[in-house]
Design a protein around this motif. Structure first.
Motif, PDB file in Angstrom:
ATOM      1  N   UNK A  19      12.450   9.683  -5.035  1.00 17.82           N
ATOM      2  CA  UNK A  19      11.868  10.921  -5.548  1.00 17.82           C
ATOM      3  C   UNK A  19      10.380  11.041  -5.230  1.00 17.82           C
ATOM      4  N   UNK A  20      10.023  10.718  -4.016  1.00 14.69           N
ATOM      5  CA  UNK A  20       8.640  10.829  -3.552  1.00 14.69           C
ATOM      6  C   UNK A  20       7.658  10.115  -4.484  1.00 14.69           C
ATOM      7  N   UNK A  21       8.144   9.088  -5.143  1.00 11.37           N
ATOM      8  CA  UNK A  21       7.306   8.192  -5.949  1.00 11.37           C
ATOM      9  C   UNK A  21       6.589   8.905  -7.097  1.00 11.37           C
ATOM     10  N   UNK A  58       8.896  -3.161  -5.941  1.00 14.30           N
ATOM     11  CA  UNK A  58       8.175  -1.942  -5.567  1.00 14.30           C
ATOM     12  C   UNK A  58       7.208  -2.207  -4.416  1.00 14.30           C
ATOM     13  N   UNK A  59       6.468  -3.303  -4.526  1.00 11.44           N
ATOM     14  CA  UNK A  59       5.500  -3.613  -3.473  1.00 11.44           C
ATOM     15  C   UNK A  59       6.194  -3.809  -2.125  1.00 11.44           C
ATOM     16  N   UNK A  63       5.851   1.994   1.110  1.00  6.95           N
ATOM     17  CA  UNK A  63       4.910   1.910   2.232  1.00  6.95           C
ATOM     18  C   UNK A  63       3.577   1.371   1.708  1.00  6.95           C
ATOM     19  N   UNK A  64       2.915   0.553   2.500  1.00  2.66           N
ATOM     20  CA  UNK A  64       1.690  -0.109   2.026  1.00  2.66           C
ATOM     21  C   UNK A  64       0.616   0.896   1.613  1.00  2.66           C
ATOM     22  N   UNK A  65       0.551   2.047   2.282  1.00  2.00           N
ATOM     23  CA  UNK A  65      -0.464   3.034   1.902  1.00  2.00           C
ATOM     24  C   UNK A  65      -0.175   3.641   0.525  1.00  2.00           C
ATOM     25  N   UNK A  66       1.098   3.789   0.182  1.00  2.00           N
ATOM     26  CA  UNK A  66       1.467   4.312  -1.142  1.00  2.00           C
ATOM     27  C   UNK A  66       1.139   3.266  -2.212  1.00  2.00           C
TER      28      UNK A  66
END
Length: 88
Positions: A19-21, A58-59, A63-66
């Motif tokens: 859900x797009x975080x 989660x990590x 994606x690392x940028x998120x």
């Protein structure tokens, strides 16, 4: 209460990531508070381990940028406790 949160997050993990975080920053912030408080009356060692396990999921799946963006919204003390908890 924290066990219930862990159960909901564990059950909803895939949905949360699809859900797009949208809700992840709040969940990760709550987990950071739990770890930062380091209060055995707030959470048992077993619950803390569940929190850390979920944060690792989660990590690894975000994606690392998120992940970095979510961490940047936290107070430095909360960022530090997350990084320490995830590195052990």
């Amino acid at each position: 209460m924290i066990n219930l949160l862990c159960s909901i997050v564990e059950i909803s993990e895939d949905e949360l990531l699809r859900q797009e975080f949208a809700h992840l920053p709040k969940i990760i912030a709550a987990f950071a508070e739990i770890l930062w408080a380091d209060d055995e009356t707030l959470a048992t060692e077993e619950t803390i381990n569940r929190v850390i396990k979920q944060l690792r999921v989660f990590k690894s799946r975000l994606p690392s940028n998120i992940w970095s963006s979510i961490l940047s919204t936290l107070e430095p003390s909360r960022q530090n406790v997350l990084q320490l908890s995830l590195s052990s």
